[in-house]
Enzyme design. Structure first.
Site, short mmCIF file in Angstrom:
data_model
loop_
_atom_site.label_atom_id
_atom_site.label_comp_id
_atom_site.label_asym_id
_atom_site.label_seq_id
_atom_site.Cartn_x
_atom_site.Cartn_y
_atom_site.Cartn_z
N ASP A 180 0.82 -1.21 0.00
CA ASP A 180 0.00 0.00 0.00
C ASP A 180 0.85 1.26 0.00
OD1 ASP A 180 0.75 -0.83 2.68
OD2 ASP A 180 -0.48 0.81 3.43
N GLU A 248 0.29 -0.93 5.75
CA GLU A 248 1.35 -0.40 6.60
C GLU A 248 1.10 1.06 6.93
OE1 GLU A 248 4.80 1.58 7.99
OE2 GLU A 248 4.00 1.97 6.01
#
Ligand code: NAG
Ligand code: NAG
Ligand code: ZN
Length: 592
Positions: A180, A248
């Site tokens: 991400d 994250e």
């Protein structure tokens, strides 16, 4: 030092010297001077060959630093696979490979895998669905990886790849990265040199876009290395496990933590040779190049400070409303920052030792203080004062506080019954969440009593008397998400993984620049915040490193992380691929 006058007087000659004696003594002086010069030249010569060391009072360089605090190893290049490594190194330099690598990373950046705060679980929140196309992209971009490695999807979008080695008695190497990216603020979309998810720059120069650096360069760097190793027919002896989370940038609750649990239940405790996740890079410091893999992480707690008091009409106000009281408490916080103390058994102190030992442009005064501080407390305080002139260094050493949220009041004619603020703390690696709770609790004690508030902190009543109070003060862990500082990864003489990582960093750095010898120092570093590192594994796997082999020093090669114009130079990306390739081969050849 100054002598008292009488003493000086006694040292002066009391009569005129005679001329013959004067001549003789002049010759003697010349003779002694020549002799001294020759002796000096002789020792300088010996010194330059390393035969003698000058006494410590002459040179701050010669002061003994504690080698256990800044261990250095030589560049480590693969031996068994030397030919493969050299040949891949040559390939990585070709235009054809650079174009290929830029294409790999560009394709990944084009899929906008943004993660947001407070997302609903996978399957509920449709914003996760973009990770499907991202997986499709990986599948087509890396056919060898997908033909050979075993892939498990954890919580739908978490990716765990296993490249099985021939010797299952060796602990696997674990490489982590996240899929991400932080969202692009729509208000800034037109400030980008190139649209954040389109990657339009000329191939071979620079890859622009969100994620080009953080952290798709890490994820695609690992896959690019493995794809090319597979194309050359390499078969690992030691298994390699890849773990790619997908949130994250949003605390890792659905991705990293699910993957961490999966790894723990599949492999057990202390199961990995070493774990390398994103983190520190390398940069110039005081004239030297330092790579700083993070071997620890600071802890974290958000403290909620809440004040209540009776409401009422604001035409007949009390001397202090909840907002006024809260303001006084917050001012008190800022007037009493945590004291930062540099302690000898912490990674930041070891880093200081590395700088003292290896940074050519550090002032001699600071160098001496740092080196002497291994034995002298006074020198330690001097070193601390000098190092804390850099606010970043100081923030990394101590517990920090930042008042980041505030709320209270609903109407201008109504007294606020409730006001609250959140103080964000990053907990020093040698402190703990409990120490912070106790510190904050004590800090506000006297004001709580001055304002006549009954005081409860972290579930315990602090107020001594049961007398009726005007209002309440409550401290609490704002989201119940406090994290202790991470355990420190060992770096001592018997810490094979740290040595292997250090040697690999040096080898990749040298190879990328066609250098020989010692050109980069590896110093321990820390993360000031928590990464999406597999927190579940912290404490059960000792050899955890947060490091990307990226050039963090010159704004040129890497920039715009978490903001506008995120980009990475093709050259810096190729160097990352080189690093992963070297790491995989070196780990494969280690028998530890
Ligand atoms: C992004 O890059 C463009 C082109 O170089 C530049 O004009 C712009 O100011 C940059 N934006 C920021 C915020 O640095
Ligand atoms: C504190 O406030 C309560 C309630 O208003 C009041 O009864 C009490 O006298 C106050 N105590 C002091 C020391 O002012
Ligand atoms: Zn990241």
């Amino acid at each position: 030092m100054s002598f008292p006058k009488t003493m000086k007087g006694e040292l002066l000659p009391s009569s005129m010297p005679d001329p013959a004696l004067q001549k003789k003594s002049r010759r003697l002086v010349i003779c002694v001077a020549h002799g001294t010069f020759l002796l000096f030249a002789f020792f300088t010569c010996l010194y330059s060959f390393g035969f003698v060391r000058v006494p410590s009072c002459w040179s701050d360089y010669a002061l003994e630093a504690n080698p256990a605090q800044c261990p250095q190893v030589s560049s480590l290049v693969p031996e068994k696979n030397a030919e493969l490594w050299n040949s891949l190194g040559e390939t990585y330099e070709t235009d054809a490979f650079v174009t290929r690598a830029v294409g790999w990373l560009g394709g990944a950046v084009r899929v906008p895998t943004q993660s947001y705060d407070k997302m609903q679980p996978v399957g509920v929140d449709p914003r996760w669905e973009v990770f499907g196309p991202f997986h499709d992209y990986l599948l087509t971009a890396f056919p060898q990886v997908h033909a050979t490695l075993e892939l498990t999807k954890v919580n739908t979008y978490g990716l765990v790849y296993v490249w099985k080695g021939s010797d299952v008695s060796l602990k696997p190497l674990l490489l982590a990265a996240h899929q991400d990216v932080v969202p692009v603020n729509p208000d800034t979309a037109d400030e980008w040199a190139h649209p954040p998810f389109s990657v339009m720059d000329a191939p071979g120069e620079r890859i622009w876009g969100r994620g080009s650096s953080d952290d798709k360069s890490g994820l695609i760097g690992v896959l690019s290395s493995i794809e090319t190793l597979l194309e050359r027919g390499f078969q690992p002896t030691r298994s390699v496990v890849l773990a790619f989370g997908f949130d994250e940038e949003a605390s890792g609750i659905y991705g990293a933590s699910a993957i961490g649990k999966y790894l723990l239940s599949t492999y057990g405790e202390n199961a990995f040779f070493m774990l390398v996740d994103e983190g520190g890079g390398f940069s110039q410091e005081f004239g030297g190049v330092f790579a700083t893999p993070a071997i620890a992480e600071k802890g974290y707690i958000d403290v909620r400070v809440e004040v209540t008091s009776p409401g009422g009409h604001s035409s007949i106000p009390p001397s202090h409303t909840t907002i006024g009281i809260l303001a006084a408490l917050l001012v008190h916080y800022e007037s009493n920052p945590y004291e930062a103390k540099l302690a000898r058994d912490t990674p930041m102190y070891w880093k200081a030792q590395c700088i003292a030992e290896h940074a050519p442009l550090l002032s001699s005064y600071v160098r001496k203080a740092i080196k002497r501080s291994t034995k002298s407390d006074r020198a330690l305080r001097t070193a601390e004062e000098a190092l804390f002139a850099d606010p970043v260094f100081k923030a990394f050493v101590g517990t920090t506080q930042a008042i980041d949220l505030i709320d209270g009041g609903v109407k201008t004619n109504a007294l606020p019954e409730l006001a609250w603020a959140v103080v964000n703390h990053r907990v020093a690696t040698d402190s703990s969440v409990d120490v912070v709770k106790e510190h904050d609790t004590n800090l506000l004690k006297s004001l709580a009593s001055d304002f006549n508030l009954s005081y409860t902190a972290f579930g315990t009543s602090v107020s001594t008397q049961d007398a009726p109070a005007y209002g309440t003060l409550t401290l609490s862990d704002a989201w119940g998400a406090a994290l202790e500082p991470a355990p420190i990864t060992p770096i001592g003489a018997d810490a094979v993984p740290y040595q292997l990582l250090s040697g690999t960093i040096k080898a990749a750095y040298n190879a990328h620049r066609s250098l020989l010898g010692d050109n980069i120092v590896v110093a321990p570093g820390i993360m000031s915040g928590n990464t999406g590192v597999y927190t579940i594994l912290l404490g059960v796997d000792p050899h955890i490193f947060r490091y990307n082999h990226h050039n963090a020093g010159t704004g040129n090669s890497l920039s715009g992380v978490h903001t506008v114009n995120e980009s990475i130079s093709a050259d810096a990306f190729i160097e990352m691929i080189r690093f992963f390739t070297t790491l995989i081969l070196n780990a494969d050849e280690s028998t530890a």
